[in-house]
Design a protein around this motif. Sequence first.
Motif, PDB file in Angstrom:
ATOM      1  N   ASP A  94     -10.040  -8.566   2.934  1.00  0.00           N
ATOM      2  CA  ASP A  94     -10.448  -8.268   1.513  1.00  0.00           C
ATOM      3  C   ASP A  94     -10.072  -7.023   1.364  1.00  0.00           C
ATOM      4  OD1 ASP A  94     -11.806  -9.944   1.157  1.00  0.00           O
ATOM      5  OD2 ASP A  94     -13.332  -9.557   2.079  1.00  0.00           O
ATOM      6  N   ALA A  95      -9.362  -5.502   1.914  1.00  0.00           N
ATOM      7  CA  ALA A  95      -8.698  -4.571   1.813  1.00  0.00           C
ATOM      8  C   ALA A  95      -7.568  -4.728   0.521  1.00  0.00           C
ATOM      9  CB  ALA A  95      -7.716  -4.127   3.017  1.00  0.00           C
ATOM     10  N   PRO A  96      -8.183  -3.846   0.113  1.00  0.00           N
ATOM     11  CA  PRO A  96      -7.128  -3.394  -1.278  1.00  0.00           C
ATOM     12  C   PRO A  96      -5.428  -3.226  -1.103  1.00  0.00           C
ATOM     13  CG  PRO A  96      -9.094  -1.599  -0.962  1.00  0.00           C
ATOM     14  CD  PRO A  96      -9.386  -2.702  -0.067  1.00  0.00           C
ATOM     15  N   ARG A  97      -5.154  -3.419  -2.302  1.00  0.00           N
ATOM     16  CA  ARG A  97      -2.838  -3.098  -1.655  1.00  0.00           C
ATOM     17  C   ARG A  97      -2.686  -2.103  -1.539  1.00  0.00           C
ATOM     18  NH1 ARG A  97      -0.687  -5.580  -7.093  1.00  0.00           N
ATOM     19  NH2 ARG A  97      -2.674  -5.792  -7.684  1.00  0.00           N
ATOM     20  N   ARG A  98      -3.251  -0.343  -1.822  1.00  0.00           N
ATOM     21  CA  ARG A  98      -3.289   0.738  -1.781  1.00  0.00           C
ATOM     22  C   ARG A  98      -3.298   0.712  -0.412  1.00  0.00           C
ATOM     23  NH1 ARG A  98      -0.128   4.161  -1.551  1.00  0.00           N
ATOM     24  NH2 ARG A  98       0.870   3.224  -2.928  1.00  0.00           N
ATOM     25  N   GLU A  99      -5.107   0.370   0.163  1.00  0.00           N
ATOM     26  CA  GLU A  99      -5.302   0.348   1.499  1.00  0.00           C
ATOM     27  C   GLU A  99      -4.334  -0.032   2.546  1.00  0.00           C
ATOM     28  OE1 GLU A  99      -9.137  -0.943   4.186  1.00  0.00           O
ATOM     29  OE2 GLU A  99      -9.841   0.269   2.192  1.00  0.00           O
ATOM     30  N   LEU A 100      -3.936  -1.299   2.259  1.00  0.00           N
ATOM     31  CA  LEU A 100      -2.660  -1.633   2.579  1.00  0.00           C
ATOM     32  C   LEU A 100      -1.722  -1.086   3.332  1.00  0.00           C
ATOM     33  CD1 LEU A 100      -3.039  -6.097   2.142  1.00  0.00           C
ATOM     34  CD2 LEU A 100      -3.825  -4.714   4.464  1.00  0.00           C
ATOM     35  N   THR A 120      -5.244  -8.664  13.453  1.00  0.00           N
ATOM     36  CA  THR A 120      -5.431  -9.525  13.006  1.00  0.00           C
ATOM     37  C   THR A 120      -4.996  -9.456  11.105  1.00  0.00           C
ATOM     38  OG1 THR A 120      -7.176 -10.985  12.089  1.00  0.00           O
ATOM     39  CG2 THR A 120      -5.777 -10.830  14.511  1.00  0.00           C
ATOM     40  N   PRO A 121      -4.143 -10.170  10.440  1.00  0.00           N
ATOM     41  CA  PRO A 121      -4.263 -10.271   9.053  1.00  0.00           C
ATOM     42  C   PRO A 121      -5.876 -10.467   8.321  1.00  0.00           C
ATOM     43  CG  PRO A 121      -2.096 -11.387   9.984  1.00  0.00           C
ATOM     44  CD  PRO A 121      -2.909 -11.149  11.173  1.00  0.00           C
ATOM     45  N   ALA A 122      -6.902 -11.514   8.852  1.00  0.00           N
ATOM     46  CA  ALA A 122      -8.230 -11.719   9.026  1.00  0.00           C
ATOM     47  C   ALA A 122      -8.490 -10.588   8.565  1.00  0.00           C
ATOM     48  CB  ALA A 122      -8.488 -12.681   9.373  1.00  0.00           C
ATOM     49  N   ASP A 123      -8.090  -9.453   9.305  1.00  0.00           N
ATOM     50  CA  ASP A 123      -9.060  -8.603   9.252  1.00  0.00           C
ATOM     51  C   ASP A 123      -8.946  -7.529   7.567  1.00  0.00           C
ATOM     52  OD1 ASP A 123     -10.035  -8.635  12.133  1.00  0.00           O
ATOM     53  OD2 ASP A 123      -7.834  -7.463  12.951  1.00  0.00           O
ATOM     54  N   TYR A 124      -7.837  -7.710   7.448  1.00  0.00           N
ATOM     55  CA  TYR A 124      -7.219  -6.967   6.211  1.00  0.00           C
ATOM     56  C   TYR A 124      -7.902  -7.824   5.242  1.00  0.00           C
ATOM     57  CZ  TYR A 124      -5.211  -4.198   8.925  1.00  0.00           C
ATOM     58  OH  TYR A 124      -5.150  -2.919  10.358  1.00  0.00           O
ATOM     59  N   ALA A 153       1.085  -5.532   7.365  1.00  0.00           N
ATOM     60  CA  ALA A 153       2.849  -6.022   6.702  1.00  0.00           C
ATOM     61  C   ALA A 153       2.024  -8.013   6.531  1.00  0.00           C
ATOM     62  CB  ALA A 153       4.095  -6.193   7.723  1.00  0.00           C
ATOM     63  N   ARG A 154       1.771  -8.802   7.078  1.00  0.00           N
ATOM     64  CA  ARG A 154       1.624  -9.805   6.503  1.00  0.00           C
ATOM     65  C   ARG A 154       0.512 -10.246   5.755  1.00  0.00           C
ATOM     66  NH1 ARG A 154       3.714 -14.835   7.509  1.00  0.00           N
ATOM     67  NH2 ARG A 154       5.088 -13.642   9.645  1.00  0.00           N
ATOM     68  N   ALA A 155      -0.636  -9.332   5.921  1.00  0.00           N
ATOM     69  CA  ALA A 155      -1.840  -9.390   5.167  1.00  0.00           C
ATOM     70  C   ALA A 155      -1.439  -8.953   3.742  1.00  0.00           C
ATOM     71  CB  ALA A 155      -3.153  -8.279   5.330  1.00  0.00           C
ATOM     72  N   LEU A 156      -0.553  -8.236   3.869  1.00  0.00           N
ATOM     73  CA  LEU A 156       0.864  -7.648   2.286  1.00  0.00           C
ATOM     74  C   LEU A 156       0.874  -8.906   1.600  1.00  0.00           C
ATOM     75  CD1 LEU A 156      -0.041  -5.033   0.695  1.00  0.00           C
ATOM     76  CD2 LEU A 156       1.870  -4.380   2.000  1.00  0.00           C
ATOM     77  N   ALA A 157       1.602  -8.979   2.743  1.00  0.00           N
ATOM     78  CA  ALA A 157       2.106 -10.075   1.740  1.00  0.00           C
ATOM     79  C   ALA A 157       2.148 -11.533   1.617  1.00  0.00           C
ATOM     80  CB  ALA A 157       3.445 -11.014   2.816  1.00  0.00           C
ATOM     81  N   VAL A 158       1.009 -11.666   2.027  1.00  0.00           N
ATOM     82  CA  VAL A 158       0.005 -12.880   1.412  1.00  0.00           C
ATOM     83  C   VAL A 158      -0.978 -12.793   0.450  1.00  0.00           C
ATOM     84  CG1 VAL A 158      -2.581 -14.254   2.276  1.00  0.00           C
ATOM     85  CG2 VAL A 158      -0.486 -14.171   4.512  1.00  0.00           C
ATOM     86  N   LEU A 159      -1.386 -12.169   0.497  1.00  0.00           N
ATOM     87  CA  LEU A 159      -1.846 -10.696  -0.744  1.00  0.00           C
ATOM     88  C   LEU A 159      -0.466 -11.509  -2.291  1.00  0.00           C
ATOM     89  CD1 LEU A 159      -4.242  -9.123  -2.376  1.00  0.00           C
ATOM     90  CD2 LEU A 159      -3.362  -7.611  -1.830  1.00  0.00           C
ATOM     91  N   LEU A 160       0.299 -10.397  -1.288  1.00  0.00           N
ATOM     92  CA  LEU A 160       0.923 -10.425  -2.826  1.00  0.00           C
ATOM     93  C   LEU A 160       1.795 -11.916  -3.567  1.00  0.00           C
ATOM     94  CD1 LEU A 160       3.331  -7.607  -1.648  1.00  0.00           C
ATOM     95  CD2 LEU A 160       1.952  -8.119  -3.788  1.00  0.00           C
ATOM     96  N   LEU A 161       1.698 -12.910  -2.247  1.00  0.00           N
ATOM     97  CA  LEU A 161       2.174 -13.817  -3.052  1.00  0.00           C
ATOM     98  C   LEU A 161       1.680 -15.217  -3.260  1.00  0.00           C
ATOM     99  CD1 LEU A 161       4.519 -14.447   0.453  1.00  0.00           C
ATOM    100  CD2 LEU A 161       5.566 -14.236  -1.485  1.00  0.00           C
ATOM    101  N   ARG A 162       0.339 -14.381  -3.362  1.00  0.00           N
ATOM    102  CA  ARG A 162      -0.846 -15.063  -3.791  1.00  0.00           C
ATOM    103  C   ARG A 162      -0.567 -15.281  -5.479  1.00  0.00           C
ATOM    104  NH1 ARG A 162      -6.577 -13.206  -1.647  1.00  0.00           N
ATOM    105  NH2 ARG A 162      -5.822 -11.803  -2.214  1.00  0.00           N
TER     106      ARG A 162
END
Length: 135
Positions: free
Chosen positions: A14-20, A8-12, A58-67
């Motif tokens: 705290d993952a760094p962008r590069r890891e995502l 799930t996106p929650a699994d990611y 992809a969802r986790a990365l989108a959330v991270l970037l939109l912050r």
Amino acid sequence: MSTLSTPTPADYVDAPRRELLDALTAAEGVLVDNSHGIGAPRTPDDVRHAALVALATARALAVLLLRFEPWTQLDALRAGAPLVDVAAACGLDVDEVLAGLRSRVAGQVEHGLMPRTVADELLAAVEHAAASPPA
């Protein structure tokens, strides 16, 4: 039944962008290879898991970037970008950008994450952009 857990996106969170990005690229690679018959055949479980990893990362990365979007909007405004251009770059209308920025700054002050002096400076930039005619 698959023995692989469903990500799930929650699994990611705290993952760094590069890891995502790496996880997304690897998962998409499995999907593309499978779709085109490249490499060793994949099991249905492998393909299913790769698709789920691609969706979740992809969802986790989108959330991270939109912050970071409100801060990037403010950076653009302070650098002289017209408000209409900032809104267009975000796929929003001007009123949505203004409301979002005002709300974000107010929330930061309310929760003690931004000093009032900084908030006043940022809000002045927002109001200046709102009052400036489009180029």
